[in-house]
Scaffold this motif. Sequence first.
Motif, PDB file in Angstrom:
ATOM      1  N   ALA A 268       0.832  -1.203   0.000  1.00 56.44           N
ATOM      2  CA  ALA A 268       0.000   0.000   0.000  1.00 56.44           C
ATOM      3  C   ALA A 268       0.867   1.253   0.000  1.00 56.44           C
ATOM      4  CB  ALA A 268      -0.930  -0.008   1.210  1.00 56.44           C
ATOM      5  N   LEU A 269       1.969   1.234   0.746  1.00 60.38           N
ATOM      6  CA  LEU A 269       2.860   2.392   0.799  1.00 60.38           C
ATOM      7  C   LEU A 269       3.620   2.574  -0.510  1.00 60.38           C
ATOM      8  CD1 LEU A 269       4.297   1.992   4.412  1.00 60.38           C
ATOM      9  CD2 LEU A 269       2.769   3.804   3.613  1.00 60.38           C
ATOM     10  N   ASP A 270       4.028   1.463  -1.118  1.00 53.98           N
ATOM     11  CA  ASP A 270       4.846   1.547  -2.330  1.00 53.98           C
ATOM     12  C   ASP A 270       4.022   1.786  -3.587  1.00 53.98           C
ATOM     13  OD1 ASP A 270       7.069   1.108  -0.799  1.00 53.98           O
ATOM     14  OD2 ASP A 270       7.301  -1.005  -1.335  1.00 53.98           O
ATOM     15  N   THR A 271       2.835   1.176  -3.656  1.00 61.31           N
ATOM     16  CA  THR A 271       2.068   1.210  -4.910  1.00 61.31           C
ATOM     17  C   THR A 271       0.659   1.745  -4.745  1.00 61.31           C
ATOM     18  OG1 THR A 271       1.274  -1.074  -4.634  1.00 61.31           O
ATOM     19  CG2 THR A 271       3.381  -0.784  -5.749  1.00 61.31           C
ATOM     20  N   GLY A 272       0.273   2.119  -3.515  1.00 62.77           N
ATOM     21  CA  GLY A 272      -1.067   2.637  -3.286  1.00 62.77           C
ATOM     22  C   GLY A 272      -2.079   1.524  -3.059  1.00 62.77           C
TER      23      GLY A 272
ATOM     24  N   GLU B  41      -4.625   0.702  -4.812  1.00 62.37           N
ATOM     25  CA  GLU B  41      -4.909  -0.086  -6.013  1.00 62.37           C
ATOM     26  C   GLU B  41      -3.856  -1.167  -6.215  1.00 62.37           C
ATOM     27  OE1 GLU B  41      -5.405   2.652  -9.223  1.00 62.37           O
ATOM     28  OE2 GLU B  41      -7.498   3.058  -8.712  1.00 62.37           O
ATOM     29  N   GLY B  42      -2.598  -0.850  -5.899  1.00 59.95           N
ATOM     30  CA  GLY B  42      -1.551  -1.858  -5.983  1.00 59.95           C
ATOM     31  C   GLY B  42      -1.759  -2.972  -4.984  1.00 59.95           C
ATOM     32  N   LEU B  43      -2.215  -2.600  -3.776  1.00 64.63           N
ATOM     33  CA  LEU B  43      -2.527  -3.608  -2.764  1.00 64.63           C
ATOM     34  C   LEU B  43      -3.629  -4.540  -3.256  1.00 64.63           C
ATOM     35  CD1 LEU B  43      -2.629  -4.842   0.127  1.00 64.63           C
ATOM     36  CD2 LEU B  43      -4.190  -2.980   0.729  1.00 64.63           C
ATOM     37  N   LEU B  44      -4.707  -3.974  -3.769  1.00 63.45           N
ATOM     38  CA  LEU B  44      -5.831  -4.790  -4.224  1.00 63.45           C
ATOM     39  C   LEU B  44      -5.430  -5.699  -5.379  1.00 63.45           C
ATOM     40  CD1 LEU B  44      -8.672  -2.098  -4.096  1.00 63.45           C
ATOM     41  CD2 LEU B  44      -8.341  -4.016  -2.522  1.00 63.45           C
ATOM     42  N   GLY B  45      -4.588  -5.197  -6.251  1.00 61.45           N
ATOM     43  CA  GLY B  45      -4.190  -5.986  -7.407  1.00 61.45           C
ATOM     44  C   GLY B  45      -3.233  -7.109  -7.081  1.00 61.45           C
ATOM     45  N   GLY B  46      -2.596  -7.040  -5.896  1.00 67.89           N
ATOM     46  CA  GLY B  46      -1.605  -8.056  -5.564  1.00 67.89           C
ATOM     47  C   GLY B  46      -2.027  -9.031  -4.494  1.00 67.89           C
ATOM     48  N   LEU B  47      -3.296  -8.995  -4.084  1.00 64.49           N
ATOM     49  CA  LEU B  47      -3.731  -9.824  -2.965  1.00 64.49           C
ATOM     50  C   LEU B  47      -3.680 -11.316  -3.259  1.00 64.49           C
ATOM     51  CD1 LEU B  47      -6.800  -7.851  -1.548  1.00 64.49           C
ATOM     52  CD2 LEU B  47      -4.588  -8.208  -0.443  1.00 64.49           C
ATOM     53  N   SER B  48      -4.000 -11.698  -4.483  1.00 69.71           N
ATOM     54  CA  SER B  48      -4.105 -13.125  -4.783  1.00 69.71           C
ATOM     55  C   SER B  48      -4.113 -13.333  -6.288  1.00 69.71           C
ATOM     56  CB  SER B  48      -5.405 -13.690  -4.182  1.00 69.71           C
ATOM     57  OG  SER B  48      -5.698 -14.974  -4.702  1.00 69.71           O
ATOM     58  N   PRO B  49      -3.575 -14.462  -6.762  1.00 71.50           N
ATOM     59  CA  PRO B  49      -3.700 -14.785  -8.190  1.00 71.50           C
ATOM     60  C   PRO B  49      -5.157 -14.920  -8.625  1.00 71.50           C
ATOM     61  CG  PRO B  49      -2.038 -16.160  -7.143  1.00 71.50           C
ATOM     62  CD  PRO B  49      -2.752 -15.444  -6.046  1.00 71.50           C
ATOM     63  N   ALA B  50      -6.048 -15.121  -7.647  1.00 70.10           N
ATOM     64  CA  ALA B  50      -7.469 -15.265  -7.963  1.00 70.10           C
ATOM     65  C   ALA B  50      -8.175 -13.919  -8.060  1.00 70.10           C
ATOM     66  CB  ALA B  50      -8.157 -16.127  -6.904  1.00 70.10           C
TER      67      ALA B  50
ATOM     68  N   TRP C  82      -7.358  -6.424 -10.384  1.00 73.12           N
ATOM     69  CA  TRP C  82      -7.883  -5.073 -10.230  1.00 73.12           C
ATOM     70  C   TRP C  82      -8.125  -4.461 -11.600  1.00 73.12           C
ATOM     71  CZ3 TRP C  82     -10.538  -2.110  -7.386  1.00 73.12           C
ATOM     72  CH2 TRP C  82     -10.512  -0.719  -7.526  1.00 73.12           C
ATOM     73  N   ARG C  83      -9.383  -4.173 -11.893  1.00 76.17           N
ATOM     74  CA  ARG C  83      -9.785  -3.523 -13.129  1.00 76.17           C
ATOM     75  C   ARG C  83     -10.602  -2.297 -12.733  1.00 76.17           C
ATOM     76  NH1 ARG C  83      -6.532  -6.706 -14.208  1.00 76.17           N
ATOM     77  NH2 ARG C  83      -6.569  -8.397 -15.747  1.00 76.17           N
ATOM     78  N   PRO C  84      -9.932  -1.165 -12.496  1.00 79.47           N
ATOM     79  CA  PRO C  84     -10.583   0.007 -11.900  1.00 79.47           C
ATOM     80  C   PRO C  84     -11.936   0.326 -12.535  1.00 79.47           C
ATOM     81  CG  PRO C  84      -8.275   0.450 -12.359  1.00 79.47           C
ATOM     82  CD  PRO C  84      -8.588  -0.873 -12.984  1.00 79.47           C
ATOM     83  N   PRO C  85     -12.956   0.558 -11.702  1.00 75.17           N
ATOM     84  CA  PRO C  85     -12.962   0.531 -10.230  1.00 75.17           C
ATOM     85  C   PRO C  85     -13.503  -0.784  -9.665  1.00 75.17           C
ATOM     86  CG  PRO C  85     -14.958   1.582 -10.989  1.00 75.17           C
ATOM     87  CD  PRO C  85     -14.229   1.112 -12.232  1.00 75.17           C
ATOM     88  N   VAL C  86     -13.193  -1.891 -10.334  1.00 76.79           N
ATOM     89  CA  VAL C  86     -13.768  -3.185  -9.948  1.00 76.79           C
ATOM     90  C   VAL C  86     -12.652  -4.168  -9.607  1.00 76.79           C
ATOM     91  CG1 VAL C  86     -15.183  -5.140 -10.709  1.00 76.79           C
ATOM     92  CG2 VAL C  86     -15.784  -2.811 -11.419  1.00 76.79           C
ATOM     93  N   LEU C  87     -12.820  -4.865  -8.483  1.00 79.86           N
ATOM     94  CA  LEU C  87     -11.940  -5.969  -8.131  1.00 79.86           C
ATOM     95  C   LEU C  87     -12.615  -7.256  -8.587  1.00 79.86           C
ATOM     96  CD1 LEU C  87      -9.345  -6.941  -6.684  1.00 79.86           C
ATOM     97  CD2 LEU C  87     -10.714  -7.139  -4.590  1.00 79.86           C
ATOM     98  N   GLN C  88     -12.003  -7.930  -9.550  1.00 78.53           N
ATOM     99  CA  GLN C  88     -12.551  -9.180 -10.068  1.00 78.53           C
ATOM    100  C   GLN C  88     -11.968 -10.343  -9.276  1.00 78.53           C
ATOM    101  OE1 GLN C  88     -11.530  -9.210 -14.223  1.00 78.53           O
ATOM    102  NE2 GLN C  88     -13.065  -7.682 -14.762  1.00 78.53           N
ATOM    103  N   VAL C  89     -12.856 -11.217  -8.810  1.00 74.12           N
ATOM    104  CA  VAL C  89     -12.444 -12.328  -7.957  1.00 74.12           C
ATOM    105  C   VAL C  89     -12.976 -13.628  -8.548  1.00 74.12           C
ATOM    106  CG1 VAL C  89     -12.495 -13.291  -5.628  1.00 74.12           C
ATOM    107  CG2 VAL C  89     -12.600 -10.802  -5.950  1.00 74.12           C
ATOM    108  N   ASP C  90     -12.099 -14.599  -8.762  1.00 70.79           N
ATOM    109  CA  ASP C  90     -12.558 -15.920  -9.187  1.00 70.79           C
ATOM    110  C   ASP C  90     -13.460 -16.480  -8.098  1.00 70.79           C
ATOM    111  OD1 ASP C  90     -11.003 -15.641 -11.433  1.00 70.79           O
ATOM    112  OD2 ASP C  90      -9.328 -16.811 -10.642  1.00 70.79           O
TER     113      ASP C  90
ATOM    114  N   ASN D 158       6.781  -9.515  -5.753  1.00 70.47           N
ATOM    115  CA  ASN D 158       7.411  -9.046  -6.983  1.00 70.47           C
ATOM    116  C   ASN D 158       8.895  -9.404  -6.959  1.00 70.47           C
ATOM    117  OD1 ASN D 158       4.952  -7.971  -7.899  1.00 70.47           O
ATOM    118  ND2 ASN D 158       5.277  -6.102  -6.709  1.00 70.47           N
ATOM    119  N   ASN D 159       9.773  -8.402  -6.962  1.00 75.59           N
ATOM    120  CA  ASN D 159      11.209  -8.685  -7.024  1.00 75.59           C
ATOM    121  C   ASN D 159      11.910  -8.553  -5.679  1.00 75.59           C
ATOM    122  OD1 ASN D 159      11.124  -9.118  -9.831  1.00 75.59           O
ATOM    123  ND2 ASN D 159      11.219  -6.909 -10.211  1.00 75.59           N
ATOM    124  N   THR D 160      11.154  -8.453  -4.601  1.00 74.17           N
ATOM    125  CA  THR D 160      11.752  -8.315  -3.278  1.00 74.17           C
ATOM    126  C   THR D 160      11.272  -9.420  -2.355  1.00 74.17           C
ATOM    127  OG1 THR D 160       9.986  -6.873  -2.460  1.00 74.17           O
ATOM    128  CG2 THR D 160      11.869  -5.803  -3.539  1.00 74.17           C
ATOM    129  N   VAL D 161      12.015  -9.625  -1.272  1.00 78.17           N
ATOM    130  CA  VAL D 161      11.641 -10.593  -0.242  1.00 78.17           C
ATOM    131  C   VAL D 161      11.529  -9.836   1.073  1.00 78.17           C
ATOM    132  CG1 VAL D 161      12.278 -12.688   1.002  1.00 78.17           C
ATOM    133  CG2 VAL D 161      12.794 -12.483  -1.441  1.00 78.17           C
TER     134      VAL D 161
END
Length: 337
Positions: free
Chosen positions: A167-171, A173-182, A185-193, A305-308
């Motif tokens: 959330a701090l690094d990407t906002g 929207e970045g948090l919502l888009g990275g929560l799960s492979p399922a 984020w397609r603004p303003p909608v979070l699509q969930v399998d 992403n590219n960090t641990v």
Amino acid sequence: MLRIHFTPEDFARIRMASSPDPLWEITCSLHRLQTARGRWAYADWYRDTRDTLAGTSLGEAVRRLLVPVLPRARYFPDFLTPHESVDGLDRGLAAIVDTPPTRVAHEVGMLARVSGAPAWAPRLVERETREELVKVLRAYHDAVIAPHQDRLRASIGGERALGAREALDTGIEGLLGGLSPAMRWRPPVLQVDYVEDRDLYLGGRGLRLVPSYFCWQAPIALADDTLQPVLVYPLRAARLPAPAFPSDASLAALLGRTRAAALRALALGATTSELARFLGISPATATHHTTVLRDAGLIMSQRSNNTVLHTLTPLGAAMLRRTLMSPSAGPVARVEL
């Protein structure tokens, strides 16, 4: 697919659970017992639970009472996972008992139509029956969830640290888009399998995110759109193995100022490169130290992403507290190797 529609007001009302939600963990763990899917990820817990419940009255009560009303299916009653459980098991169980009978009747009827309900389920409109159900829920929690509570807290603490950093690094929207492979984020909608096709309009109510140790792959939302919106989702990191004390060799490897300083630096979470900069060592050396700390059960590591990102386990936090309380503990110093 579940489509969660956000308004600008909803972004300011997103919250992430600060600790394991006991009733959601009960529910998701019961789902794990009902399928072999993903069992490998919970092998030691499943083995312990099987041994604990086999041939016992609690095991029979779980099979006869809990599994039928909390099935791994398209629908189960929302009143069994109340919002009040955010404040702990006692508050959550009390909310189940206090659920209005009209709501219980409606949701049990929905269970019967969608997933199938046991013959005794209509009696849940009676307070006494709900009290009996709550006793079994508590006994189940005490027997098979509570013994693993440190593991759950550490895993979900790591998820929160990862989410906060995103959330701090990407906002948001970045948090919502990275929560799960399922989730996507397609603004303003979070699509969930999801198990069914539906839309959830937040309408300024916000969204409570509940990372769950026992949720496996598929996120879960409340069925009733009029309730405070909740999205339960699986952890992104590997689940912690059963806690164990480090071996003598690992403890010996931990002695010394460098790793003590590293452990302190990781109290609030840090990436490998951040740890290297803080200690004044190379990234390769920092990686070596985090590997030793992780093998000793003192930290957990999650890739984003590219960090641990490295955070403390309960054992690591306990060791750090003991170190800080020691009269001989000095300030954290820059370490030259």
